[in-house]
Design a protein around this motif. Structure first.
Motif, PDB file in Angstrom:
ATOM      1  N   HIS A 168      20.942 -15.862  13.779  1.00  0.00           N
ATOM      2  CA  HIS A 168      20.470 -14.497  14.013  1.00  0.00           C
ATOM      3  C   HIS A 168      20.951 -13.940  15.350  1.00  0.00           C
ATOM      4  N   GLU A 169      21.306 -14.817  16.274  1.00  0.00           N
ATOM      5  CA  GLU A 169      21.776 -14.343  17.580  1.00  0.00           C
ATOM      6  C   GLU A 169      23.069 -13.551  17.445  1.00  0.00           C
ATOM      7  N   ILE A 170      23.970 -14.007  16.591  1.00  0.00           N
ATOM      8  CA  ILE A 170      25.225 -13.284  16.370  1.00  0.00           C
ATOM      9  C   ILE A 170      24.950 -11.911  15.770  1.00  0.00           C
ATOM     10  N   ILE A 171      24.074 -11.879  14.774  1.00  0.00           N
ATOM     11  CA  ILE A 171      23.749 -10.616  14.115  1.00  0.00           C
ATOM     12  C   ILE A 171      23.014  -9.683  15.076  1.00  0.00           C
ATOM     13  N   PHE A 172      22.107 -10.257  15.866  1.00  0.00           N
ATOM     14  CA  PHE A 172      21.341  -9.475  16.838  1.00  0.00           C
ATOM     15  C   PHE A 172      22.279  -8.809  17.850  1.00  0.00           C
ATOM     16  N   LEU A 173      23.179  -9.598  18.419  1.00  0.00           N
ATOM     17  CA  LEU A 173      24.099  -9.059  19.423  1.00  0.00           C
ATOM     18  C   LEU A 173      25.055  -8.047  18.824  1.00  0.00           C
ATOM     19  N   SER A 174      25.456  -8.293  17.586  1.00  0.00           N
ATOM     20  CA  SER A 174      26.354  -7.355  16.919  1.00  0.00           C
ATOM     21  C   SER A 174      25.714  -5.978  16.812  1.00  0.00           C
ATOM     22  N   ASN A 175      24.447  -5.959  16.454  1.00  0.00           N
ATOM     23  CA  ASN A 175      23.744  -4.682  16.329  1.00  0.00           C
ATOM     24  C   ASN A 175      23.404  -4.072  17.682  1.00  0.00           C
ATOM     25  N   LYS A 176      23.245  -4.910  18.703  1.00  0.00           N
ATOM     26  CA  LYS A 176      22.936  -4.414  20.043  1.00  0.00           C
ATOM     27  C   LYS A 176      24.158  -3.823  20.739  1.00  0.00           C
ATOM     28  N   ILE A 177      25.277  -4.509  20.569  1.00  0.00           N
ATOM     29  CA  ILE A 177      26.483  -4.151  21.322  1.00  0.00           C
ATOM     30  C   ILE A 177      27.354  -3.140  20.584  1.00  0.00           C
ATOM     31  N   ASN A 178      27.538  -3.357  19.296  1.00  0.00           N
ATOM     32  CA  ASN A 178      28.418  -2.498  18.522  1.00  0.00           C
ATOM     33  C   ASN A 178      27.634  -1.292  18.011  1.00  0.00           C
ATOM     34  N   LYS A 179      27.646  -0.236  18.785  1.00  0.00           N
ATOM     35  CA  LYS A 179      26.827   0.932  18.480  1.00  0.00           C
ATOM     36  C   LYS A 179      27.198   1.597  17.158  1.00  0.00           C
ATOM     37  N   SER A 180      28.430   1.369  16.712  1.00  0.00           N
ATOM     38  CA  SER A 180      28.873   2.033  15.493  1.00  0.00           C
ATOM     39  C   SER A 180      28.144   1.526  14.258  1.00  0.00           C
ATOM     40  N   ILE A 181      27.525   0.344  14.359  1.00  0.00           N
ATOM     41  CA  ILE A 181      26.809  -0.169  13.189  1.00  0.00           C
ATOM     42  C   ILE A 181      25.315  -0.339  13.483  1.00  0.00           C
ATOM     43  N   SER A 182      24.849   0.320  14.541  1.00  0.00           N
ATOM     44  CA  SER A 182      23.447   0.160  14.922  1.00  0.00           C
ATOM     45  C   SER A 182      22.536   1.202  14.288  1.00  0.00           C
ATOM     46  N   LYS A 183      22.871   1.654  13.110  1.00  0.00           N
ATOM     47  CA  LYS A 183      21.995   2.553  12.383  1.00  0.00           C
ATOM     48  C   LYS A 183      20.794   1.754  11.881  1.00  0.00           C
ATOM     49  N   GLU A 184      19.734   2.441  11.577  1.00  0.00           N
ATOM     50  CA  GLU A 184      18.499   1.764  11.192  1.00  0.00           C
ATOM     51  C   GLU A 184      18.682   0.862   9.976  1.00  0.00           C
ATOM     52  N   GLU A 185      19.441   1.314   8.976  1.00  0.00           N
ATOM     53  CA  GLU A 185      19.594   0.507   7.769  1.00  0.00           C
ATOM     54  C   GLU A 185      20.319  -0.803   8.044  1.00  0.00           C
ATOM     55  N   GLU A 186      21.304  -0.783   8.973  1.00  0.00           N
ATOM     56  CA  GLU A 186      22.002  -2.009   9.323  1.00  0.00           C
ATOM     57  C   GLU A 186      21.086  -2.973  10.071  1.00  0.00           C
ATOM     58  N   ILE A 187      20.270  -2.420  10.961  1.00  0.00           N
ATOM     59  CA  ILE A 187      19.336  -3.249  11.721  1.00  0.00           C
ATOM     60  C   ILE A 187      18.328  -3.888  10.773  1.00  0.00           C
ATOM     61  N   LEU A 188      17.784  -3.105   9.861  1.00  0.00           N
ATOM     62  CA  LEU A 188      16.818  -3.627   8.900  1.00  0.00           C
ATOM     63  C   LEU A 188      17.447  -4.695   8.019  1.00  0.00           C
ATOM     64  N   PHE A 189      18.683  -4.457   7.586  1.00  0.00           N
ATOM     65  CA  PHE A 189      19.365  -5.424   6.729  1.00  0.00           C
ATOM     66  C   PHE A 189      19.587  -6.739   7.473  1.00  0.00           C
ATOM     67  N   SER A 190      19.934  -6.658   8.753  1.00  0.00           N
ATOM     68  CA  SER A 190      20.189  -7.867   9.524  1.00  0.00           C
ATOM     69  C   SER A 190      18.915  -8.671   9.762  1.00  0.00           C
ATOM     70  N   MET A 191      17.765  -8.011   9.662  1.00  0.00           N
ATOM     71  CA  MET A 191      16.489  -8.667   9.931  1.00  0.00           C
ATOM     72  C   MET A 191      15.715  -8.995   8.657  1.00  0.00           C
ATOM     73  N   ILE A 192      16.329  -8.737   7.503  1.00  0.00           N
ATOM     74  CA  ILE A 192      15.597  -8.807   6.248  1.00  0.00           C
ATOM     75  C   ILE A 192      14.926 -10.154   6.012  1.00  0.00           C
ATOM     76  N   HIS A 193      15.599 -11.241   6.386  1.00  0.00           N
ATOM     77  CA  HIS A 193      15.030 -12.557   6.097  1.00  0.00           C
ATOM     78  C   HIS A 193      13.855 -12.910   7.001  1.00  0.00           C
ATOM     79  N   ILE A 194      13.908 -12.482   8.259  1.00  0.00           N
ATOM     80  CA  ILE A 194      12.802 -12.813   9.158  1.00  0.00           C
ATOM     81  C   ILE A 194      11.715 -11.755   9.114  1.00  0.00           C
ATOM     82  N   ALA A 195      11.870 -10.775   8.250  1.00  0.00           N
ATOM     83  CA  ALA A 195      10.868  -9.715   8.143  1.00  0.00           C
ATOM     84  C   ALA A 195      10.467  -9.477   6.690  1.00  0.00           C
ATOM     85  N   GLU A 196      10.615 -10.495   5.855  1.00  0.00           N
ATOM     86  CA  GLU A 196      10.336 -10.338   4.427  1.00  0.00           C
ATOM     87  C   GLU A 196       8.901  -9.930   4.140  1.00  0.00           C
TER      88      GLU A 196
END
Length: 295
Positions: A165-193
């Protein structure tokens, strides 16, 4: 030093229909009986929707000079190998029951939260725990590692894969082009089921307010304590988040001899270098580490 890979001759067949078919793994188990007689074996990976036939002779070389003891796989799923003993939770769906096979023939039942003594092997050469610990509370996962470690033979290895999850977390934090809400939610889907749909805005806020994965998980648990607890009938839920910092903390707490952050099929035991069998579950999003007992 990591063990040098021995080239494994193999042939793979990929088809998207394999993933959802409940009969593929039973067919592979059946075919294995005949393939072994001609020097081959077969493996099925539902995540990659792939069937692989590989050289039994080359694979056998990976087990030479191994520490004494049994080879066990905890949370084995559809894994199958002639040298390995599979353990898993009872299947909850028709698909997963077929994937696992027959109890006490293809696998042994276990609840890793409460019944570690179901592991009957007293001397363990190697243990594989692939994408299993995240389905347990952190305390249970830590206890599993400690239990197995105490039974490891000198030179024995525990190999673990968990979602990175650290890779996915940093990707969404650093790469602003994919930091839309749906991408953030998708990246967290397993730990937020278990987080309710109406709480998704709060989940987004927690993500933005967290500086790293450990803080993210801590903040989520503070807001929704129930998401870290097992739910009867839902072993598929992710209940914990494993980070490099958490791995280091548990290693120190349990006094493990050696612990390594590693990568796909890079291992202190040659058996794990067979890419036809090991590290086939979403390797692009996996964090691998190994615990080794000193000789």
């Amino acid at each position: 030093m990591y063990k040098q890979k021995i080239p494994i001759s193999y042939l793979s067949l990929t088809n998207p229909l394999f993933r959802n078919s409940s009969i593929i793994n039973p067919i592979c188990r059946f075919l294995s009986r005949f393939l072994l007689k001609i020097g081959l074996d077969i493996a099925f990976c539902r995540y990659q929707s792939r069937i692989t036939i590989y050289s039994k002779k080359n694979d056998q070389l990976l087990y030479e000079k191994s520490p004494k003891g049994f080879f066990i796989n905890l949370g084995a799923g559809g894994f199958r190998h002639r040298h390995w003993i599979n353990y898993d939770y009872e299947g909850q769906t028709k698909y997963y029951k077929r994937l696992l096979g027959k109890i006490n023939i293809d696998y042994k039942q276990i609840d890793l939260n409460s019944n570690l003594n179901s592991i009957s092997e007293e001397e363990i050469a190697a243990c594989y725990i692939s994408h299993t610990l995240e389905h347990l509370p952190i305390e249970s996962g830590s206890n599993v590692l400690d239990f197995v470690y105490k039974r490891l033979s000198p030179g024995g290895v525990i190999r673990v894969a968990v979602p990175d999850h650290e890779i996915i977390f940093l990707s969404n934090k650093i790469n602003k082009s994919i930091s839309k809400e749906e991408e953030i939610l998708f990246s967290m889907i397993h730990i937020a089921e278990q987080v309710k749909f109406e709480d998704r805005n709060e989940l987004i806020n927690i993500f933005h307010d967290s500086e790293n994965c450990d803080e993210l998980y801590k903040n989520m648990i503070s807001k929704w304590p129930h998401i870290s607890k097992p739910v009867k009938g839902h072993p598929e839920y992710h209940l914990s988040l494993w980070s490099r910092q958490l791995i280091k903390k548990i290693s120190k707490l349990k006094n493990f001899d050696q612990i390594y952050i590693t990568s796909k099929n890079q291992s202190m035991h040659k058996a794990f270098t067979n890419s036809a069998v090991f590290d086939t579950t979403e390797p692009q999003y996996s964090l691998y580490f190994e615990i080794v007992k000193n000789v």
